[in-house]
Write an enzyme that holds these catalytic residues in place. Structure first.
Site, PDB file in Angstrom:
ATOM      1  N   SER A   8       0.832  -1.195   0.000  1.00  0.00           N
ATOM      2  CA  SER A   8       0.000   0.000   0.000  1.00  0.00           C
ATOM      3  C   SER A   8       0.869   1.247   0.000  1.00  0.00           C
ATOM      4  O   SER A   8       2.002   1.221   0.471  1.00  0.00           O
ATOM      5  CB  SER A   8      -0.905   0.013   1.239  1.00  0.00           C
ATOM      6  OG  SER A   8      -1.631   1.213   1.310  1.00  0.00           O
ATOM      7  N   HIS A   9       0.296   2.319  -0.497  1.00  0.00           N
ATOM      8  CA  HIS A   9       0.974   3.609  -0.437  1.00  0.00           C
ATOM      9  C   HIS A   9       1.027   4.151   0.984  1.00  0.00           C
ATOM     10  O   HIS A   9       1.810   5.037   1.280  1.00  0.00           O
ATOM     11  CB  HIS A   9       0.255   4.614  -1.341  1.00  0.00           C
ATOM     12  CG  HIS A   9       0.502   4.380  -2.785  1.00  0.00           C
ATOM     13  ND1 HIS A   9      -0.052   3.328  -3.476  1.00  0.00           N
ATOM     14  CD2 HIS A   9       1.268   5.058  -3.661  1.00  0.00           C
ATOM     15  CE1 HIS A   9       0.358   3.372  -4.726  1.00  0.00           C
ATOM     16  NE2 HIS A   9       1.161   4.415  -4.869  1.00  0.00           N
ATOM     17  N   SER A  10       0.196   3.608   1.850  1.00  0.00           N
ATOM     18  CA  SER A  10       0.097   4.068   3.233  1.00  0.00           C
ATOM     19  C   SER A  10       0.441   2.932   4.197  1.00  0.00           C
ATOM     20  O   SER A  10      -0.134   1.844   4.115  1.00  0.00           O
ATOM     21  CB  SER A  10      -1.338   4.542   3.503  1.00  0.00           C
ATOM     22  OG  SER A  10      -1.580   4.658   4.885  1.00  0.00           O
ATOM     23  N   SER A  70       0.048   2.178  -9.292  1.00  0.00           N
ATOM     24  CA  SER A  70       1.496   2.379  -9.180  1.00  0.00           C
ATOM     25  C   SER A  70       2.125   1.407  -8.184  1.00  0.00           C
ATOM     26  O   SER A  70       3.321   1.117  -8.258  1.00  0.00           O
ATOM     27  CB  SER A  70       1.828   3.832  -8.827  1.00  0.00           C
ATOM     28  OG  SER A  70       1.233   4.193  -7.604  1.00  0.00           O
TER      29      SER A  70
END
Length: 130
Positions: A8-10, A70
């Protein structure tokens, strides 16, 4: 058993899905996370994804569950950091992050093979909430 790598981006999103999938699979499978950047910012990092894949691998393969497009690109880059033997046991699911992760974790905890775990994750695209 098949392991999961949650990308995850987070870091908070990754840890939240880890918590949910770990509980639902009753801790039977290896699950590792790669969330956010090392400085705490939002993003994905191929090196940390490769590390998560290695941590989740026990010989039966690893399914990567990613939050956004992404993250898939970073996961593809991470695959290049693995040796050839490992690459053959790692797949990326085209699945919704939460529903796909949950379906994959439950299926993996039943002892299913990598292809079946991937299919379960991807089938979650068709789940309706109403």
């Amino acid at each position: 058993m098949v392991g999961l790598a949650i990308v995850s981006h987070s870091s908070k999103l990754a840890e939240g899905l880890y918590e949910l999938t770990n509980q639902l699979s009753r801790g039977k499978i290896k699950i590792a996370t790669a969330g956010g950047m090392s400085d705490g910012s939002i993003g994905t990092d191929a090196v940390s994804i490769a590390a998560a894949v290695r941590k989740a691998e026990d010989g039966d393969g690893v399914l990567i569950i990613a939050d956004l497009g992404s993250a898939i690109l970073s996961s593809d880059m991470a695959m290049e950091l693995l040796d050839e033997e490992q690459k053959g046991r790692i797949v990326i699911a085209d699945a919704p992050f939460v529903e796909g992760g949950v379906a994959a974790a439950v299926e993996a905890s039943l002892g299913s093979d990598l292809e079946r775990v991937k299919e379960a994750a991807q089938a979650a695209k068709g789940l309706r909430k109403l």
